[in-house]
Write an enzyme that holds these catalytic residues in place. Structure first.
Site, PDB file in Angstrom:
ATOM      1  N   SER A 102      -7.152 -20.139  -4.728  1.00  0.00           N
ATOM      2  CA  SER A 102      -6.380 -20.474  -6.081  1.00  0.00           C
ATOM      3  C   SER A 102      -6.661 -21.767  -6.659  1.00  0.00           C
ATOM      4  O   SER A 102      -7.150 -22.528  -5.908  1.00  0.00           O
ATOM      5  CB  SER A 102      -4.845 -20.245  -5.659  1.00  0.00           C
ATOM      6  OG  SER A 102      -4.246 -20.812  -6.755  1.00  0.00           O
ATOM      7  N   TYR A 120       2.937 -22.227  -1.024  1.00  0.00           N
ATOM      8  CA  TYR A 120       1.849 -21.900  -1.801  1.00  0.00           C
ATOM      9  C   TYR A 120       0.679 -22.693  -1.686  1.00  0.00           C
ATOM     10  O   TYR A 120      -0.532 -22.432  -1.497  1.00  0.00           O
ATOM     11  CB  TYR A 120       2.087 -21.091  -3.146  1.00  0.00           C
ATOM     12  CG  TYR A 120       1.082 -20.279  -3.763  1.00  0.00           C
ATOM     13  CD1 TYR A 120       0.888 -18.928  -3.424  1.00  0.00           C
ATOM     14  CD2 TYR A 120       0.088 -20.715  -4.683  1.00  0.00           C
ATOM     15  CE1 TYR A 120       0.287 -17.978  -3.882  1.00  0.00           C
ATOM     16  CE2 TYR A 120      -0.849 -19.827  -5.184  1.00  0.00           C
ATOM     17  CZ  TYR A 120      -0.913 -18.546  -4.834  1.00  0.00           C
ATOM     18  OH  TYR A 120      -1.880 -17.658  -5.472  1.00  0.00           O
TER      19      TYR A 120
END
Length: 256
Positions: free
Chosen positions: A138, A151
């Site tokens: 990401s 995350y």
């Protein structure tokens, strides 16, 4: 290009994972799908592309189930040639309020599952002297955002793990790379848009525009089809010497 190869894509019953599975199938790869929810429709979509498809419902937080899935793939197709680690979950909260069980779940699914699949895939890839490990990281694997500590930590970990694997495999025909998407309009991101609209009492269109405006200079979502195209490139001969890369596809997010 990938005829005769087998690709296992985790978290592939929808969204990014399914799009990557379709892109690889269009190049002739047989596909092993994994994920929750409806598995029949995705299997039909892949089969319609003229390749063989199988499905395993392994819970990616459970190492024993991951081992069973990898054994299933090897038994069905001989070995996993292309491993795409895409499974992921998200939770948003301040660190002091972050539920410990959510932290543990994010680490298990977003980071540890990639270790388990990779360790089990490498021996056959080494033996064949060909393989592709593609980890879906990401933009949050390169930069941080507030209230996404787990995350961000897991995605930074995936980028580091990708590099370590690339070095261990550097003298082989097996490559390890990461793709770092920015905002992609997946169910996870749609939920953030919905939550913002509800919280601030604004239209969904405004919430979406604000979300993009804060991070992604292009003001456009990265599409799942674009991510599929990049995955195909990383599996191509042109990418034989692309190793240990964290490849941004983020509309300029991490260029800032």
């Amino acid at each position: 290009m990938l005829k005769g190869k087998t690709a296992l894509v985790t978290g592939s019953t929808s969204g990014i994972g399914l799009a990557i599975a379709k892109a690889l199938a269009q190049q002739g790869a047989n596909i092993v799908l994994n994920g929750f929810g409806d598995a029949e429709a995705p299997q039909q979509q892949i089969a319609a592309l003229g390749v063989e498809v199988a499905y395993h419902d392994a819970d990616m937080s459970q190492p024993a189930q991951i081992e069973a899935m990898m054994a299933f793939a090897a038994q069905r197709f001989g070995r996993v040639d292309i491993l795409v680690n895409n499974a992921g979950i998200q939770h948003v909260a301040k660190i002091e309020d972050f539920p410990v069980e959510r932290w543990d779940a994010i680490m298990a699914i977003n980071l540890s599952s990639a270790f388990h699949t990779t360790r089990l895939a490498i021996p056959a890839m080494r033996e064949a002297n060909w393989g592709r490990i593609v980890n879906i990281a990401s933009a949050h694997g390169l930069v941080a955002s507030a209230q996404k500590s787990a995350y961000v930590a897991a995605k930074h970990g995936i980028v580091g793990f990708t590099k370590a694997a690339a070095l261990e495999l550097a003298t082989t025909g097996v490559t390890s790379n990461a793709i770092c998407p920015g905002w992609v309009l997946t169910p996870l991101v749609q939920k953030q848009i919905d939550d913002r609209a509800a919280r601030e009492g604004i239209p969904l269109s405004q919430a979406q525009a604000e979300l993009l405006g804060e991070k992604q200079p292009s003001l456009q979502f990265t599409t799942v089809e674009q991510l599929g195209g990049l995955a195909v490139f990383l599996c191509s001969p042109a990418a034989d010497q692309v190793r240990g890369v964290a490849w941004q596809m983020d509309g300029g997010w991490t260029a800032q």
